[in-house]
Enzyme design. Structure first.
Site, PDB file in Angstrom:
ATOM      1  N   SER A  78      58.148  46.824  53.491  1.00 26.25           N
ATOM      2  CA  SER A  78      57.632  45.550  53.486  1.00 26.25           C
ATOM      3  C   SER A  78      58.917  44.736  53.080  1.00 26.25           C
ATOM      4  O   SER A  78      59.730  45.521  52.231  1.00 26.25           O
ATOM      5  CB  SER A  78      56.355  45.264  52.518  1.00 26.25           C
ATOM      6  OG  SER A  78      55.356  45.879  53.075  1.00 26.25           O
ATOM      7  N   SER A  91      54.706  46.842  58.263  1.00 26.74           N
ATOM      8  CA  SER A  91      55.697  46.144  57.317  1.00 26.74           C
ATOM      9  C   SER A  91      55.107  44.899  57.038  1.00 26.74           C
ATOM     10  O   SER A  91      54.881  44.112  57.796  1.00 26.74           O
ATOM     11  CB  SER A  91      56.935  46.180  58.128  1.00 26.74           C
ATOM     12  OG  SER A  91      57.861  45.454  57.171  1.00 26.74           O
ATOM     13  N   ASP A 104      55.627  41.518  55.796  1.00 24.88           N
ATOM     14  CA  ASP A 104      57.058  40.713  55.963  1.00 24.88           C
ATOM     15  C   ASP A 104      56.556  39.258  55.551  1.00 24.88           C
ATOM     16  O   ASP A 104      55.994  38.397  56.335  1.00 24.88           O
ATOM     17  CB  ASP A 104      57.470  40.827  57.246  1.00 24.88           C
ATOM     18  CG  ASP A 104      58.172  42.167  57.750  1.00 24.88           C
ATOM     19  OD1 ASP A 104      58.179  42.977  56.781  1.00 24.88           O
ATOM     20  OD2 ASP A 104      58.356  42.596  58.696  1.00 24.88           O
TER      21      ASP A 104
END
Length: 361
Positions: free
Chosen positions: A232, A270, A272
């Site tokens: 992340s 992830s 983001d």
């Protein structure tokens, strides 16, 4: 060392004096680094948009979700109302809730908060479980207060500090990174500052040079290999340009373009996120005000700011990698990226280039 020590200076605009988010006047950053025994490598990073009480003197803000695999406490109210009423905190995944509770407690003790019955803490995270025993949930209210109490203007520590203590990016040690861009007077003279907590994967490229491939460490190698590129990143964007929350949302979206320049693919696992806010007094929102009289940048005036945030995000990510140190924790060692070899790859691909040209030969 920082990116510019390697000749890596993305983009066309100059940085501010500190090349940090704190180039935006009034912004303060504080870290609490938590290292305990062989297993705890984590911390808290606090970003305060100004030195006053944010609940009473709120700033417009917006959140852009590049990929929503994360625990961003307080996101829905920011998206609904378009404002921040607490500092921003970054920490480790399973401690966002403890950090949020501690932030509420800290805010309620501030002068003028005696009658407050609703509060929206904003806390983001990345999963530093490779180097940190996340299930022990080591972050305490004391750590949160320490980060808030340490928040200062001026130079901002980077690398393995605060919420970046245990993070990993592109297979190397990640961390906290920051950068800024200062627009020329002819384009309004505003400053855009970025701070990142990098803990994500992909195929690292530095100003277009294929550093990850040439150093043999990248997502999907040898199946391309066992690392799927998950992780992340939290991107915090500050500007003194008077922007509405709508245009701050557009600014936050452009930060993801800076992330893409470094080689991230936004993998499934992830999270983001980009959070953007304006410190301009002309767009402040005073608690209890029945009407707001604001003066803000028009849509046509945002393009240079978009370019600036892309450049600053890209450089902040490089800084988070290049300033990090090899770290051992939780039974694993993650190496710092070898800067001598990075320099060799950059040289082969013509980086640094002449001023005003950012790509490889």
């Amino acid at each position: 060392m920082r990116a510019r020590d390697l000749g890596v200076a993305p983009g066309i605009f100059d940085p501010g004096p500190l090349n940090a988010i704190t180039d935006v006047g009034g912004v303060r950053v504080g870290h609490a680094t938590v290292i305990e025994g062989d297993s705890i490598r984590t911390g808290v990073t606090a970003v305060l948009p100004h030195g006053g009480n944010l609940y009473l003197d709120r700033v417009p803000a917006a959140i852009h979700v590049g990929n929503g695999f994360g625990k961003l406490v307080g996101a829905t109210q920011v998206r609904e109302l378009g404002e921040l009423e607490t500092p921003l905190l970054l920490t480790t995944t399973l401690c966002v809730f403890r950090a949020a509770d501690a932030l509420v407690e800290w805010m309620l003790t501030q002068p003028g908060m005696e009658e407050v019955r609703s509060l929206n803490p904003v806390v983001g995270e990345t999963n530093d479980g490779a180097l940190n025993a996340v299930r022990l949930r080591p972050i305490t209210a004391e750590h949160v207060r320490a980060a808030l109490g340490a928040a200062r203007e001026g130079p901002t520590p980077e690398g393995c500090v605060g919420a970046g203590t245990g993070t990993v990016a592109f297979g190397w040690k990640g961390g906290i990174g920051t950068a800024s861009r200062l627009l020329p007077a002819s384009l309004g003279g505003a400053c855009v500052g970025v701070l990142v907590q990098s803990n994500f994967g992909g195929v690292l490229q530095v100003m277009g040079a294929p550093v990850g491939e040439e150093l043999g460490r990248y997502a999907f190698r040898s199946q391309v290999e066992a690392a799927p590129g998950d992780g992340s990143i939290l991107i915090l964007v500050a500007t003194d340009a008077p922007l509405s929350d709508r245009n701050l949302g557009r600014l936050a979206a452009r930060a993801i373009l800076g992330l893409a320049r470094t080689g991230s693919s936004g993998a499934n696992g992830s999270g983001d996120y980009a959070i953007a806010f304006s410190t301009s007094t002309s767009v402040r929102r005073h608690a209890g005000a029945k009407r707001l009289a604001t003066t803000e940048v028009s849509n046509q005036g945002t393009s240079a700011l978009f370019q600036a945030v892309i450049e600053a995000t890209e450089e902040a990510i490089y800084n988070s990698l290049f300033t990090a140190e090899t770290t051992t924790g939780n039974g694993r060692t993650v190496d710092a990226i070898p800067l001598d070899r990075v320099r060799e790859v950059l040289s082969r691909h013509g980086v640094p280039r002449q001023p005003g040209r950012s790509g490889p030969a």
